[in-house]
Motif scaffolding. Sequence first.
Motif, short mmCIF file in Angstrom:
data_model
loop_
_atom_site.label_atom_id
_atom_site.label_comp_id
_atom_site.label_asym_id
_atom_site.label_seq_id
_atom_site.Cartn_x
_atom_site.Cartn_y
_atom_site.Cartn_z
N GLY A 148 0.80 -1.23 0.00
CA GLY A 148 0.00 0.00 0.00
C GLY A 148 0.83 1.27 0.00
N SER A 149 2.15 1.16 -0.07
CA SER A 149 2.97 2.37 -0.05
C SER A 149 3.88 2.42 -1.27
CB SER A 149 3.82 2.40 1.23
OG SER A 149 4.81 1.39 1.18
N ASP A 150 4.42 3.60 -1.52
CA ASP A 150 5.39 3.72 -2.61
C ASP A 150 6.61 4.45 -2.08
OD1 ASP A 150 5.30 6.69 -3.42
OD2 ASP A 150 3.18 6.13 -3.44
N ASN A 151 7.71 4.25 -2.75
CA ASN A 151 8.97 4.82 -2.28
C ASN A 151 8.95 6.35 -2.27
OD1 ASN A 151 11.58 4.30 -1.24
ND2 ASN A 151 12.44 4.98 -3.19
N ALA A 152 8.32 6.97 -3.25
CA ALA A 152 8.26 8.43 -3.30
C ALA A 152 7.52 8.99 -2.09
CB ALA A 152 7.61 8.90 -4.60
N SER A 153 6.42 8.36 -1.71
CA SER A 153 5.67 8.81 -0.54
C SER A 153 6.47 8.60 0.74
CB SER A 153 4.34 8.06 -0.42
OG SER A 153 3.52 8.38 -1.52
N ALA A 154 7.17 7.47 0.84
CA ALA A 154 8.00 7.21 2.01
C ALA A 154 9.14 8.22 2.10
CB ALA A 154 8.54 5.78 1.97
N THR A 155 9.73 8.54 0.95
CA THR A 155 10.80 9.53 0.91
C THR A 155 10.29 10.89 1.36
OG1 THR A 155 11.97 8.36 -0.85
CG2 THR A 155 12.47 10.71 -0.60
N ARG A 156 9.13 11.29 0.90
CA ARG A 156 8.55 12.58 1.31
C ARG A 156 8.26 12.60 2.81
NH1 ARG A 156 5.28 17.07 -0.53
NH2 ARG A 156 5.29 18.31 1.36
N ALA A 157 7.69 11.52 3.33
CA ALA A 157 7.40 11.44 4.77
C ALA A 157 8.69 11.54 5.57
CB ALA A 157 6.66 10.15 5.09
N TRP A 158 9.72 10.81 5.14
CA TRP A 158 11.01 10.82 5.83
C TRP A 158 11.62 12.23 5.79
CZ3 TRP A 158 13.72 8.47 9.29
CH2 TRP A 158 15.10 8.69 9.40
N THR A 159 11.58 12.87 4.65
CA THR A 159 12.15 14.21 4.49
C THR A 159 11.44 15.20 5.40
OG1 THR A 159 12.76 13.71 2.21
CG2 THR A 159 12.63 16.04 2.80
N GLU A 160 10.13 15.13 5.46
CA GLU A 160 9.36 16.04 6.33
C GLU A 160 9.66 15.77 7.80
OE1 GLU A 160 7.58 18.66 5.52
OE2 GLU A 160 7.72 18.36 3.36
N MET A 161 9.77 14.49 8.17
CA MET A 161 10.04 14.14 9.56
C MET A 161 11.42 14.63 9.98
SD MET A 161 9.93 10.38 11.36
CE MET A 161 11.16 9.73 10.25
N VAL A 162 12.43 14.40 9.15
CA VAL A 162 13.79 14.85 9.47
C VAL A 162 13.83 16.37 9.55
CG1 VAL A 162 16.16 14.98 8.58
CG2 VAL A 162 14.94 12.79 8.58
N ALA A 163 13.18 17.06 8.63
CA ALA A 163 13.17 18.52 8.65
C ALA A 163 12.53 19.04 9.93
CB ALA A 163 12.43 19.06 7.43
N PHE A 164 11.46 18.40 10.37
CA PHE A 164 10.80 18.82 11.61
C PHE A 164 11.70 18.60 12.81
CE2 PHE A 164 8.18 17.96 15.35
CZ PHE A 164 7.56 19.20 15.47
N ILE A 165 12.27 17.42 12.91
CA ILE A 165 13.10 17.09 14.08
C ILE A 165 14.36 17.94 14.12
CG2 ILE A 165 14.50 15.27 15.15
CD1 ILE A 165 12.25 13.31 14.21
N THR A 166 15.07 18.04 13.01
CA THR A 166 16.30 18.83 13.02
C THR A 166 16.02 20.32 13.13
OG1 THR A 166 16.39 18.84 10.60
CG2 THR A 166 17.63 17.11 11.74
N GLY A 167 14.85 20.75 12.73
CA GLY A 167 14.49 22.16 12.86
C GLY A 167 14.23 22.59 14.28
N GLN A 168 14.12 21.65 15.19
CA GLN A 168 13.83 21.99 16.59
C GLN A 168 15.07 22.54 17.30
OE1 GLN A 168 10.62 22.13 17.40
NE2 GLN A 168 10.46 21.46 15.28
#
Length: 146
Positions: free
Chosen positions: A4-24
């Motif tokens: 039910g998932s695709d690599n592009a969506s996983a990449t986007r989720a990972w990128t957003e998560m890392v940006a949020f965490i490192t932005g803190q």
Amino acid sequence: MNPGSDNASATRAWTEMVAFITGQDRLRALRLELDLGVGKAELLIKLARAPMTLREIAQAAEVDPSAATVAVDRLERRGLVRRQPHPEDKRRRLVHLTDAGLRAAEAARRILTDPPPALAALDRADIAALTRIFAALNAAPPAGSA
């Protein structure tokens, strides 16, 4: 990969998560508020639970005993810790927090563990979904392990 998932969506989720965490920028907050790095902040948090010997500190921090001694020396010069004789073995010393060390440990704990305002502002359902997702991710075996 889950069907039910695709690599592009996983990449986007990972990128957003890392940006949020490192932005803190918790490291910057530790430096500005306490003039401490993560290692010393985590040591203060551990010492707030109970005094430790230098050997226990070295094991907990996964450093050699001389590095633990240097770290404790620096914290002692700043008035955050003090060494006292071990009650059961006078040859050993226990490292205790001072009152200033207790305050610094609490501030470090807050900086490192309190959720950022943007996360805390999410509604309960979203927080529950994130908790479920991250618990599942943390329970998954690391990549490359079999």
